[in-house]
Design a protein around this motif. Structure first.
Motif, PDB file in Angstrom:
ATOM      1  N   ILE A  71       0.847  -1.184   0.000  1.00  0.00           N
ATOM      2  CA  ILE A  71       0.000   0.000   0.000  1.00  0.00           C
ATOM      3  C   ILE A  71       0.890   1.244   0.000  1.00  0.00           C
ATOM      4  O   ILE A  71       1.837   1.328   0.791  1.00  0.00           O
ATOM      5  CB  ILE A  71      -0.942   0.018   1.218  1.00  0.00           C
ATOM      6  CG1 ILE A  71      -1.860  -1.209   1.201  1.00  0.00           C
ATOM      7  CG2 ILE A  71      -1.762   1.294   1.250  1.00  0.00           C
ATOM      8  CD1 ILE A  71      -2.766  -1.288   2.414  1.00  0.00           C
ATOM      9  N   GLY A  72       0.586   2.188  -0.876  1.00  0.00           N
ATOM     10  CA  GLY A  72       1.306   3.451  -0.937  1.00  0.00           C
ATOM     11  C   GLY A  72       0.377   4.612  -0.642  1.00  0.00           C
ATOM     12  O   GLY A  72      -0.740   4.679  -1.160  1.00  0.00           O
ATOM     13  N   ILE A  91      -0.985  11.600   5.769  1.00  0.00           N
ATOM     14  CA  ILE A  91      -0.635  10.601   6.786  1.00  0.00           C
ATOM     15  C   ILE A  91      -0.798  11.128   8.209  1.00  0.00           C
ATOM     16  O   ILE A  91      -0.761  10.344   9.160  1.00  0.00           O
ATOM     17  CB  ILE A  91       0.811  10.093   6.586  1.00  0.00           C
ATOM     18  CG1 ILE A  91       1.814  11.214   6.809  1.00  0.00           C
ATOM     19  CG2 ILE A  91       0.986   9.486   5.205  1.00  0.00           C
ATOM     20  CD1 ILE A  91       3.249  10.764   6.821  1.00  0.00           C
ATOM     21  N   THR A  92      -0.990  12.429   8.382  1.00  0.00           N
ATOM     22  CA  THR A  92      -1.120  13.003   9.727  1.00  0.00           C
ATOM     23  C   THR A  92      -2.570  13.063  10.193  1.00  0.00           C
ATOM     24  O   THR A  92      -2.823  13.476  11.323  1.00  0.00           O
ATOM     25  CB  THR A  92      -0.513  14.409   9.764  1.00  0.00           C
ATOM     26  OG1 THR A  92      -1.233  15.259   8.855  1.00  0.00           O
ATOM     27  CG2 THR A  92       0.950  14.375   9.362  1.00  0.00           C
ATOM     28  N   THR A  93      -3.519  12.649   9.355  1.00  0.00           N
ATOM     29  CA  THR A  93      -4.935  12.773   9.693  1.00  0.00           C
ATOM     30  C   THR A  93      -5.521  11.431  10.135  1.00  0.00           C
ATOM     31  O   THR A  93      -5.076  10.365   9.700  1.00  0.00           O
ATOM     32  CB  THR A  93      -5.728  13.289   8.474  1.00  0.00           C
ATOM     33  OG1 THR A  93      -5.572  12.366   7.382  1.00  0.00           O
ATOM     34  CG2 THR A  93      -5.213  14.654   8.052  1.00  0.00           C
ATOM     35  N   CYS A  96      -6.756   9.079   7.251  1.00  0.00           N
ATOM     36  CA  CYS A  96      -5.768   8.211   6.596  1.00  0.00           C
ATOM     37  C   CYS A  96      -5.618   6.906   7.363  1.00  0.00           C
ATOM     38  O   CYS A  96      -5.554   5.824   6.768  1.00  0.00           O
ATOM     39  CB  CYS A  96      -4.441   8.941   6.488  1.00  0.00           C
ATOM     40  SG  CYS A  96      -3.118   7.978   5.741  1.00  0.00           S
ATOM     41  N   ARG A  97      -5.588   6.978   8.695  1.00  0.00           N
ATOM     42  CA  ARG A  97      -5.471   5.760   9.508  1.00  0.00           C
ATOM     43  C   ARG A  97      -6.652   4.823   9.271  1.00  0.00           C
ATOM     44  O   ARG A  97      -6.485   3.608   9.103  1.00  0.00           O
ATOM     45  CB  ARG A  97      -5.371   6.121  10.986  1.00  0.00           C
ATOM     46  CG  ARG A  97      -4.080   6.806  11.390  1.00  0.00           C
ATOM     47  CD  ARG A  97      -4.090   7.091  12.883  1.00  0.00           C
ATOM     48  NE  ARG A  97      -2.833   7.644  13.346  1.00  0.00           N
ATOM     49  CZ  ARG A  97      -2.504   8.938  13.271  1.00  0.00           C
ATOM     50  NH1 ARG A  97      -3.367   9.797  12.743  1.00  0.00           N
ATOM     51  NH2 ARG A  97      -1.342   9.361  13.712  1.00  0.00           N
ATOM     52  N   SER A  98      -7.832   5.402   9.270  1.00  0.00           N
ATOM     53  CA  SER A  98      -9.025   4.563   9.087  1.00  0.00           C
ATOM     54  C   SER A  98      -9.064   3.946   7.690  1.00  0.00           C
ATOM     55  O   SER A  98      -9.460   2.777   7.530  1.00  0.00           O
ATOM     56  CB  SER A  98     -10.280   5.401   9.326  1.00  0.00           C
ATOM     57  OG  SER A  98     -10.353   6.485   8.399  1.00  0.00           O
ATOM     58  N   THR A  99      -8.610   4.698   6.670  1.00  0.00           N
ATOM     59  CA  THR A  99      -8.585   4.153   5.311  1.00  0.00           C
ATOM     60  C   THR A  99      -7.616   2.983   5.206  1.00  0.00           C
ATOM     61  O   THR A  99      -7.920   1.944   4.597  1.00  0.00           O
ATOM     62  CB  THR A  99      -8.201   5.252   4.312  1.00  0.00           C
ATOM     63  OG1 THR A  99      -9.110   6.346   4.435  1.00  0.00           O
ATOM     64  CG2 THR A  99      -8.229   4.727   2.884  1.00  0.00           C
ATOM     65  N   LEU A 103      -8.403  -1.076   4.403  1.00  0.00           N
ATOM     66  CA  LEU A 103      -7.747  -1.875   3.361  1.00  0.00           C
ATOM     67  C   LEU A 103      -7.071  -3.110   3.957  1.00  0.00           C
ATOM     68  O   LEU A 103      -7.067  -4.186   3.346  1.00  0.00           O
ATOM     69  CB  LEU A 103      -6.717  -1.018   2.627  1.00  0.00           C
ATOM     70  CG  LEU A 103      -7.273   0.111   1.745  1.00  0.00           C
ATOM     71  CD1 LEU A 103      -6.135   0.971   1.208  1.00  0.00           C
ATOM     72  CD2 LEU A 103      -8.079  -0.470   0.590  1.00  0.00           C
ATOM     73  N   MET A 104      -6.509  -2.977   5.162  1.00  0.00           N
ATOM     74  CA  MET A 104      -5.888  -4.131   5.826  1.00  0.00           C
ATOM     75  C   MET A 104      -6.927  -5.205   6.134  1.00  0.00           C
ATOM     76  O   MET A 104      -6.683  -6.400   5.949  1.00  0.00           O
ATOM     77  CB  MET A 104      -5.190  -3.671   7.107  1.00  0.00           C
ATOM     78  CG  MET A 104      -3.980  -2.778   6.874  1.00  0.00           C
ATOM     79  SD  MET A 104      -3.366  -2.015   8.401  1.00  0.00           S
ATOM     80  CE  MET A 104      -2.916  -3.466   9.345  1.00  0.00           C
TER      81      MET A 104
END
Length: 485
Positions: A71-72, A91-93, A96-99, A103-104
């Motif tokens: 993943i990029g 990446i600081t929001t 982004c973590r939830s997205t 995907l994981m």
């Protein structure tokens, strides 16, 4: 008309990236890091932060096992790459973590084995501000890695060598069992970037929030200003740390009075670029008869002075101190003795530095001549098709006389019975002395070299014949033991 790039940026790694189909020359940095530390082959899931334009993603897809998750993530859009997933997020929001976690879950991945970060702000002219922004971005990537990285996982990041470098290094050492620092060959030598690799993530149950707080982490990371050793005999090693923090001008000026009354005058000469007489405290020094025009010209620009000029200023400092403080010398006689001792010490240090410099230069010249002579001999041998002489000084083939040739017990017994007898030892000692004489004298005559080779060959033939005879006798004894009773 397209954007013109400097010729210095189109180096061999740029052309290699174009030939191999990589989107950026930075792909070779990851390839070289992987060839040294081997982390891609064992990674079943990879997260690439600040991945645009996707060069590191291409390398990851090519080297990780088939079917691995790659993943990029980047603020800029990433053109699709077969075998990888691109995400356009910050990446600081939290979004982004939830997205990424979504995907994981869709791909059956609990945590990433490898997290990569090669992001940096747009480089302009404000070095200190850009270095701080880069290091803050590194800490943001570390925060994300602490949530998504698997235990014993690997984290790789790019960082600029600045005043906050040690603080980032300290942070990673608290989270990983082993931390390595490396600068791959694909990274330009003029760049201040360097790569930190953290191995075996500790995955602590609780992390001190101050460890990932940029304000708290960087407040004590300022390094003391660099001091140039003006009396050093060797050339100063170049640093890639950028400009000093808070320095807005290249010319740093101090008063002459600070130099005269300083306890460490050498540090003053190495820190500042000029000494001024304009301060009111310097009037007595400027108008004194010992302060000649030569002294004033030397103080005007310290960066162009040689060692003898610095020596002259140090001697002038001792004289002006003695002349301007007679009352102190009368009451404290220690000052005069310290001045004399200081002058003698400076003289002794300078003489010692000059002596060591001369010895070092002679040694380097001697080694250079010897290497040049060996290279010329090797070149001549290659041109004539002659093999390298194994008895020559400098030959380093450790496998030539290896014990691996002894395959069984019979060979060992034969060697023990024949090689180490007194006569063979005596002959070998004589041959060693003869070889040392030839190597020390460094003879180039063809006749003497052939004679020496013949002696060595005769010695080898004699030893081989002895071994063969002993081995033959042992074989006969084993085949018919009653025959030799």
């Amino acid at each position: 008309m397209g954007k013109v790039k400097g010729k210095h940026r189109l180096d061999k790694y740029y052309h290699l990236a174009k030939e191999q189909g990589y989107r950026s020359r930075a792909a070779w940095k990851l390839i070289q890091l992987d060839s040294k530390f081997s982390f891609l082959r064992s990674s079943q899931s990879v997260l690439d932060l600040c991945a645009a334009p996707g060069g590191w993603m291409q390398v990851a897809v090519k080297h990780v096992p088939v079917g691995s998750l790659v993943i990029g993530v980047d603020l800029d859009p990433i053109r699709p790459i077969r075998g990888a997933i691109s995400v356009q997020q910050d990446i600081t929001t939290p979004k982004c973590r939830s997205t990424i976690k979504k995907l994981m879950a869709e791909n059956g991945c609990r945590a990433f084995d490898l997290v990569l970060h090669d992001g940096s702000p747009n480089v302009g002219g404000a070095w200190a501000k850009e270095a701080t922004s880069q290091n803050s971005l590194v800490i943001d990537s570390v925060k994300l890695a602490t949530e998504l990285l698997a235990p014993k996982g690997t984290f790789i990041t790019k960082i600029f060598r600045s005043q906050d470098y040690n603080a980032v290094l300290y942070c990673l050492r608290q989270l990983f069992e082993k931390v390595e620092v490396d600068k791959p060959l694909a990274s330009r030598s003029a760049s201040a970037e360097i790569y930190i690799i953290g191995f075996k993530y500790k995955a602590p149950s609780k992390i001190d929030p101050r460890l990932l707080d940029v304000k708290h982490l960087f407040q004590g990371g300022k390094e003391p200003p660099k001091v140039i050793d003006v009396l050093g005999a060797t050339k100063q090693k170049r640093h890639r740390d950028g400009y000093e923090d808070g320095a807005t001008v290249l010319r740093k000026v101090c008063s002459v009075a600070d130099f005269v009354w300083s306890d460490n005058p050498v540090q003053v000469l190495g820190t500042f670029s000029s000494m001024s007489f304009d301060d009111p405290s310097c009037l007595a020094i400027r108008d004194h008869t010992l302060t000649t025009e030569e002294v004033k010209s030397l103080c005007d620009d310290l960066r162009v002075l040689a060692k003898q000029d610095f020596k002259y200023l140090l001697k002038w400092r001792l004289q002006i101190r003695k002349a301007l403080s007679p009352e102190k010398i009368k009451t404290l006689t220690v000052v005069e003795s310290e001045s004399k001792e200081g002058e003698d010490e400076d003289e002794r240090v300078l003489n010692e530095i000059e002596e060591k410099t001369n010895i070092l230069e002679k040694k380097q010249k001697k080694e250079k001549k010897l290497k040049a002579k060996r290279r010329a001999k090797e070149k001549a041998r290659k041109a004539l098709g002659i093999q390298v002489d194994a008895t020559e000084d400098g030959y380093g083939d450790q496998d030539l006389f290896s014990l691996s040739s002894i395959k069984g017990k019979k060979d060992l017994v034969a060697v023990d019975n024949s090689i180490y007898d007194k006569e063979t030892t005596k002959v070998s000692d004589e041959s060693d002395e003869e070889a040392q004489e030839h190597s020390s004298s460094d003879l180039d005559s063809g006749d003497e070299r052939r004679r020496h080779d013949d002696n060595i060959e005769a010695l080898f033939d004699e030893s081989y014949e002895r071994i063969w005879v002993e081995w033959k006798v042992n074989q006969n004894r084993e085949s018919d033991p009653n025959k030799h009773t």
